[in-house]
Design an enzyme around this catalytic site. Sequence first.
Site, short mmCIF file in Angstrom:
data_model
loop_
_atom_site.label_atom_id
_atom_site.label_comp_id
_atom_site.label_asym_id
_atom_site.label_seq_id
_atom_site.Cartn_x
_atom_site.Cartn_y
_atom_site.Cartn_z
N LYS A 64 -13.85 -0.69 23.72
CA LYS A 64 -12.40 0.05 23.98
C LYS A 64 -12.57 1.16 24.74
O LYS A 64 -13.59 1.62 24.71
CB LYS A 64 -11.58 0.27 22.43
CG LYS A 64 -12.14 1.37 21.80
CD LYS A 64 -11.92 1.29 20.41
CE LYS A 64 -12.09 2.43 19.43
NZ LYS A 64 -11.68 2.32 18.09
N TYR A 107 -12.60 33.58 36.19
CA TYR A 107 -11.07 34.06 35.87
C TYR A 107 -11.16 34.52 34.84
O TYR A 107 -11.84 34.63 33.73
CB TYR A 107 -10.47 32.56 35.58
CG TYR A 107 -10.10 31.68 36.58
CD1 TYR A 107 -9.21 32.40 37.47
CD2 TYR A 107 -10.52 30.43 36.65
CE1 TYR A 107 -8.75 31.32 38.74
CE2 TYR A 107 -10.10 29.44 37.67
CZ TYR A 107 -9.12 30.31 38.73
OH TYR A 107 -8.88 29.46 39.86
C1 LIG Z 1 -12.65 2.23 17.07
C2 LIG Z 1 -12.91 1.30 16.04
C3 LIG Z 1 -14.13 1.10 15.54
C4 LIG Z 1 -15.42 1.60 16.06
O1 LIG Z 1 -15.73 2.93 15.23
P1 LIG Z 1 -16.85 3.71 15.54
O2 LIG Z 1 -16.65 4.98 14.81
O3 LIG Z 1 -16.80 4.36 17.30
O4 LIG Z 1 -18.13 2.95 15.48
C5 LIG Z 1 -14.30 -0.03 14.67
N1 LIG Z 1 -13.02 -0.55 14.05
C6 LIG Z 1 -11.86 0.04 14.62
C7 LIG Z 1 -10.54 -0.77 13.80
C8 LIG Z 1 -11.84 1.05 15.24
O5 LIG Z 1 -10.57 1.13 15.88
#
Ligand SMILES: *Cc1c(COP(=O)(O)O)cnc(C)c1O
Length: 409
Positions: A60, A280
């Site tokens: 994702k 800045y």
């Molecule tokens: C993002 C997510 C993961 C992966 O989690 P990590 O901590 O990055 O390994 C797994 N399951 C769900 C439902 C997620 O939203």
Amino acid sequence: MNIAPDPKSVPHATPLSSEANQAPPATATGVLTVDLDAIVANWRKLEKTAVPAECAGVVKANAYGCGAAQVAGALSRAGCKTFFVATTDEARVVRAAVPAQAAIYVLSGFFQNTGEAYAEIDCKPVIGDLNQLAEWDVFCRRSGWSGGAAIHIDTGMNRLGMTITEAEGLIPRINAGDHGITLVMSHLASAELLNSPANARQLAAFREIASAFSGVPASLANSSGIFLGSQFVFDLVRPGCALYGINPTPESDNPMQPVVELKARIVQIRNIERGDTVGYGGTWTARRSTRIAIVSAGYADGYFRAASSNDGTRGAEVVVAGRRCPIAGRISMDLIAVDVTDLDKSLVRRGHMVTLIGEGITVDELAHHFGTIGYEVMTSLGRRYARIYKGGDATVEPPAPVEPAAEPT
Ligand SMILES: *Cc1c(COP(=O)(O)O)cnc(C)c1O
């Protein structure tokens, strides 16, 4: 005028691989290198740790900033068969990069009028409430689509997922067969904290409800969950952050390989006097005659302003010619000032690249300076950099599955 240095004249304390040193465009002010072989090595390590569970890949948010198409392609060539994304738009990108048999789950789930997208892309919703499930069933009945869906059950995080009571209501459907449910899952709220009592509570709740979904594969563990013990792996694990080199076990050493390297170019060098201020607000004062390198990356590139330094507080460091050097003053939108006084002048030239992530500076270290977590550093990586991919070559045959994968060091 060519500001790109002759590569042979650029001094580097540590040799860089030829790909990483593959000349970025002369106009590139920043270069992000993503090591697909390191991502694959991390996936293999997680897969071995989670045996006998299947190891999915969470890609994702553009594979946590690394490039969803490139990462999903490399992982699928390494043997990964199941992918998780947040949205159907992300699923579309992943679908184009993986074989037709690969499963793609969409974590944001189903809402009305998204059925056609699911069918067209061939991805599966992660369904988290009964209304969604009813809408999904209607869509499948009307369209004849039978691509499958996951059921997400909330076991204590109170984010996505149906209640355990709602899930219990589905048991007769599961027992009747032909239910279209291809996965039952839940998500851990505190998996990175080994001793959090929430882990055992969520495990017990999930184990009970998942066992009632007989014949349906079950999944609970994210990256950190894989390291909580074999009870947590069930049939499928869903690592994200650990694939990308973030430490899934923050209470101990990072078992994963670093994946990204970020370099930015020195665009100006100036000498200032003791008492002069930099940047800045003039928050950083030179305590001696000082040489400052102005580097072309800033908070607009995901290098958070929180890592600035001032007269009272040290900020983040960058590696210049193999040495760590402190940031001087506030990080601007496009620029960082670095104190390079301690380096030999010949080592620091306009046009040279300095390292913001890599050469020992980890994403987790930077996250500490940014006041956040590695996930946010990764997903904030800017779009102004030239991006270079190393490894993950489609022409390289993946090793036979029976062969033990090389242990990353
Ligand atoms: C993002 C997510 C993961 C992966 O989690 P990590 O901590 O990055 O390994 C797994 N399951 C769900 C439902 C997620 O939203």
